[in-house]
Design an enzyme around this catalytic site. Structure first.
Site, PDB file in Angstrom:
ATOM      1  CG  HIS A 268      -2.546  -6.381  10.810  1.00  0.00           C
ATOM      2  ND1 HIS A 268      -1.332  -6.118  10.220  1.00  0.00           N
ATOM      3  CD2 HIS A 268      -3.162  -5.175  10.960  1.00  0.00           C
ATOM      4  CE1 HIS A 268      -1.223  -4.816  10.006  1.00  0.00           C
ATOM      5  NE2 HIS A 268      -2.322  -4.221  10.443  1.00  0.00           N
TER       6      HIS A 268
ATOM      7  CB  CYS B 149      -2.473  -4.321   6.706  1.00  0.00           C
ATOM      8  SG  CYS B 149      -1.714  -2.779   7.141  1.00  0.00           S
TER       9      CYS B 149
ATOM     10  CD  GLU C 125      -1.359  -0.130   3.658  1.00  0.00           C
ATOM     11  OE1 GLU C 125      -2.121   0.841   3.752  1.00  0.00           O
ATOM     12  OE2 GLU C 125      -1.378  -1.092   4.439  1.00  0.00           O
TER      13      GLU C 125
HETATM   14  P1  HMG Z   1      -3.785   7.878  20.470  1.00  0.00           P
HETATM   15  O1  HMG Z   1      -5.242   7.932  20.276  1.00  0.00           O
HETATM   16  O2  HMG Z   1      -3.022   9.154  20.446  1.00  0.00           O
HETATM   17  O3  HMG Z   1      -3.410   7.084  21.782  1.00  0.00           O
HETATM   18  O4  HMG Z   1      -3.120   6.968  19.344  1.00  0.00           O
HETATM   19  P2  HMG Z   1      -4.290   6.746  23.078  1.00  0.00           P
HETATM   20  O5  HMG Z   1      -4.509   7.964  23.843  1.00  0.00           O
HETATM   21  O6  HMG Z   1      -5.468   5.885  22.698  1.00  0.00           O
HETATM   22  O7  HMG Z   1      -3.223   5.828  23.815  1.00  0.00           O
HETATM   23  C1  HMG Z   1      -2.884   4.569  23.308  1.00  0.00           C
HETATM   24  C2  HMG Z   1      -2.830   3.595  24.492  1.00  0.00           C
HETATM   25  O8  HMG Z   1      -1.755   4.024  25.352  1.00  0.00           O
HETATM   26  C3  HMG Z   1      -4.099   3.604  25.365  1.00  0.00           C
HETATM   27  O9  HMG Z   1      -4.247   2.323  25.888  1.00  0.00           O
HETATM   28  C4  HMG Z   1      -3.728   4.559  26.500  1.00  0.00           C
HETATM   29  O10 HMG Z   1      -4.443   4.318  27.709  1.00  0.00           O
HETATM   30  C5  HMG Z   1      -2.253   4.247  26.675  1.00  0.00           C
HETATM   31  P3  HMG Z   1      -5.586   1.461  25.565  1.00  0.00           P
HETATM   32  O11 HMG Z   1      -6.733   2.291  25.949  1.00  0.00           O
HETATM   33  O12 HMG Z   1      -5.563   1.253  24.050  1.00  0.00           O
HETATM   34  O13 HMG Z   1      -5.408   0.207  26.317  1.00  0.00           O
HETATM   35  N1  HMG Z   1      -1.487   5.377  27.228  1.00  0.00           N
HETATM   36  C6  HMG Z   1      -0.548   5.234  28.171  1.00  0.00           C
HETATM   37  N2  HMG Z   1      -0.094   4.141  28.841  1.00  0.00           N
HETATM   38  C7  HMG Z   1       0.900   4.349  29.762  1.00  0.00           C
HETATM   39  N3  HMG Z   1       1.426   5.589  30.039  1.00  0.00           N
HETATM   40  C8  HMG Z   1       0.972   6.687  29.398  1.00  0.00           C
HETATM   41  C9  HMG Z   1      -0.052   6.536  28.412  1.00  0.00           C
HETATM   42  N4  HMG Z   1      -0.710   7.412  27.595  1.00  0.00           N
HETATM   43  C10 HMG Z   1      -1.586   6.682  26.874  1.00  0.00           C
HETATM   44  N5  HMG Z   1       1.487   7.886  29.677  1.00  0.00           N
HETATM   45  C11 HMG Z   1      -3.549   5.057  17.915  1.00  0.00           C
HETATM   46  C12 HMG Z   1      -3.161   5.551  19.294  1.00  0.00           C
HETATM   47  C13 HMG Z   1      -3.194   3.591  17.792  1.00  0.00           C
HETATM   48  C14 HMG Z   1      -5.045   5.270  17.695  1.00  0.00           C
HETATM   49  C15 HMG Z   1      -2.755   5.904  16.856  1.00  0.00           C
HETATM   50  O14 HMG Z   1      -1.394   5.683  17.018  1.00  0.00           O
HETATM   51  C16 HMG Z   1      -3.148   5.583  15.425  1.00  0.00           C
HETATM   52  O15 HMG Z   1      -4.085   6.152  14.883  1.00  0.00           O
HETATM   53  N6  HMG Z   1      -2.378   4.666  14.753  1.00  0.00           N
HETATM   54  C17 HMG Z   1      -2.652   4.272  13.373  1.00  0.00           C
HETATM   55  C18 HMG Z   1      -3.895   3.414  13.209  1.00  0.00           C
HETATM   56  C19 HMG Z   1      -3.732   2.022  13.806  1.00  0.00           C
HETATM   57  O16 HMG Z   1      -2.631   1.531  14.012  1.00  0.00           O
HETATM   58  N7  HMG Z   1      -4.863   1.320  14.000  1.00  0.00           N
HETATM   59  C20 HMG Z   1      -4.833  -0.042  14.468  1.00  0.00           C
HETATM   60  C21 HMG Z   1      -5.990  -0.889  13.918  1.00  0.00           C
HETATM   61  S1  HMG Z   1      -6.214  -0.670  12.173  1.00  0.00           S
HETATM   62  C22 HMG Z   1      -4.954  -1.595  11.420  1.00  0.00           C
HETATM   63  O17 HMG Z   1      -4.315  -2.364  12.064  1.00  0.00           O
HETATM   64  C23 HMG Z   1      -4.684  -1.352   9.974  1.00  0.00           C
HETATM   65  C24 HMG Z   1      -3.414  -0.589   9.669  1.00  0.00           C
HETATM   66  O18 HMG Z   1      -2.287  -1.431   9.805  1.00  0.00           O
HETATM   67  C25 HMG Z   1      -3.496   0.006   8.273  1.00  0.00           C
HETATM   68  C26 HMG Z   1      -3.818  -0.897   7.105  1.00  0.00           C
HETATM   69  O19 HMG Z   1      -4.590  -1.837   7.158  1.00  0.00           O
HETATM   70  O20 HMG Z   1      -3.271  -0.587   6.044  1.00  0.00           O
HETATM   71  C27 HMG Z   1      -3.208   0.571  10.600  1.00  0.00           C
END
Ligand code: HMG
Length: 380
Positions: free
Chosen positions: A225, A113, A81
């Site tokens: 994944h 992915c 991709e």
């Molecule tokens: P965010 O929203 O900024 O993070 O980004 P958050 O506030 O949700 O924090 C993440 C986790 O860290 C949470 O834990 C927090 O509590 C924790 P959870 O609620 O998930 O258990 N946290 C902490 N822990 C300890 N100490 C701290 C602290 N602060 C927060 N100080 C997000 C996170 C993954 C959403 C962002 O990085 C993102 O958008 N990433 C890209 C999208 C993604 O990876 N999605 C995954 C599913 S989709 C997929 O896998 C397909 C993909 O590969 C693409 C494709 O298919 O081509 C992405």
């Protein structure tokens, strides 16, 4: 005669540069625990100016192809991709660089992915109906979200190559259970270098599709994944009574935690992590697999490990690739990814002579009037 179909040989490549999440957190003035505990990541590989999806795919495929394979390869499926051309397949470049034979079907396959899994299943179907032929499946991606975005902590890059044949020596691949649904969780329109992401929706859709495709089956190992390590923990919980032990989950996450998201290859990096890091013999065991691609589609399937897998896998080569990477500073990280963006937006690009390509056989030499020129070196 009865024969099985699946992965006969398999390898993984990632670049020679890596940033530790504590260094990224320092640069962004962010609590490092969000990266290391919250999303469970230790490091992420960063693309160098002289590498791209083609060179990474060639490195991984070059590890596994022998002279005897070439005449039998009649199909190349290149899952990505992060392609740079909307018409010409990335596989055409790879086909030339690897000296594959001319009567070979070459396609680029895209569905976020999930494309590598779609390609693997299509390759298995191809070999089922042509049992003396082989199909090369490669996945190669650069996960780039943009600076100061919430996805920045979930980047990485790398490639996985799989040779699909009958009577495979690594694993047999089962037919899967698929679910597809049009969701705007993550997509990259033609006007943008960065994906448009609704992170929370993407996690929810991933888990919803896992729920819809999973079968009531107990596995000792499961690979998911893995865009970031704690996504595998969330997915494992979804399996309920069928979830695997935390000890086994940690083994499945081990390589990905140090490489980052490599999009299409990340499920297969997890499989390699299990096959290489589990000291016990896994021959004849079934491993559960869940593939997810945003947009969105998921597939739940399994692989049955062959008795010869340990002799076939080049475990030391793969481990060394992950260990040998040079740690870069936050400033170097910003500079390297800025160069990547500039390169991918340019019709002319020359590799700077001060940067010496290290440990790579395939190099992107230059882009001239939009044409990409690669060279293969035998020195590294
Ligand atoms: P965010 O929203 O900024 O993070 O980004 P958050 O506030 O949700 O924090 C993440 C986790 O860290 C949470 O834990 C927090 O509590 C924790 P959870 O609620 O998930 O258990 N946290 C902490 N822990 C300890 N100490 C701290 C602290 N602060 C927060 N100080 C997000 C996170 C993954 C959403 C962002 O990085 C993102 O958008 N990433 C890209 C999208 C993604 O990876 N999605 C995954 C599913 S989709 C997929 O896998 C397909 C993909 O590969 C693409 C494709 O298919 O081509 C992405």
């Amino acid at each position: 005669m009865k024969y099985t179909v699946g992965i006969d040989k398999m390898s993984f490549y990632t670049t020679n540069y890596v940033i530790d999440m504590s260094e990224l957190a320092r640069g962004r003035d962010m609590d490092v625990n969000k990266c290391k505990t919250g999303i469970g990541q230790e490091k992420m590989s960063i693309i160098s100016p002289y590498e791209d999806v083609i060179t990474m795919a060639c490195e991984a495929a070059n590890d596994i192809l022998s002279e005897e394979d070439i005449p039998d390869i009649e199909m190349v499926l290149f899952a990505t991709e992060s392609g740079f051309d909307f018409s010409k397949s990335s596989g055409i470049y790879l086909h030339k660089l690897l000296h594959l034979k001319p009567n070979c079907r070459v396609l680029e396959i895209k569905q976020a992915c999930y494309a590598a899994t779609g390609a693997l299943q299509m390759a298995c179907d191809f070999v089922r109906s042509n049992n003396n032929k082989k199909c090369l499946v490669v996945s190669s991606d650069i996960a780039w979200y943009g600076f100061k975005t919430s996805g920045e902590i979930t980047q990485g890059c790398g490639a996985v190559a799989m040779l699909v044949t009958s009577n495979p020596r690594i694993c047999k691949v089962s037919q899967g259970h698929v679910f597809v649904n049009n969701v705007n969780d993550f997509y990259r329109p033609s006007y943008s270098h960065e994906p448009i992401v609704n992170g929370k929706l993407s996690i929810k859709t991933y888990l919803d599709i896992l729920n819809k495709t999973m079968q009531k089956q107990k596995f000792s190992y499961f690979c998911f994944h893995m865009p970031f390590a704690t996504m595998s923990d969330k997915a494992n919980k979804t399996l309920g009574d069928n979830q695997i032990s935390q000890e086994h989950l940690e083994i499945a996450k081990q390589f990905g935690k140090y490489v980052g998201n490599i999009y299409n290859g990340s499920l297969y990096l997890s499989l390699l992590s299990v096959l290489i890091n589990e000291p016990k013999d896994l021959s004849k065991q079934d491993i559960g697999m869940f593939s997810y691609g945003s947009g969105s589609i998921g597939e739940f399937f399994s692989v049955t490990i062959s008795e010869s897998y340990k002799e076939i896998l080049q475990s030391d080569v793969i481990k060394h690739r992950i260990e040998r990477r040079k740690e870069i500073s936050f400033e170097e990280y910003e500079s390297m990814l800025s160069t990547f963006v500039e390169r991918e937006s340019s019709s002319n690009f020359m590799l700077e002579s001060s940067l010496t390509p290290k440990y790579c056989k395939f190099i992107l030499e230059k882009i001239e009037n939009g044409h990409r020129y690669y060279k293969k070196s035998n020195e590294n």
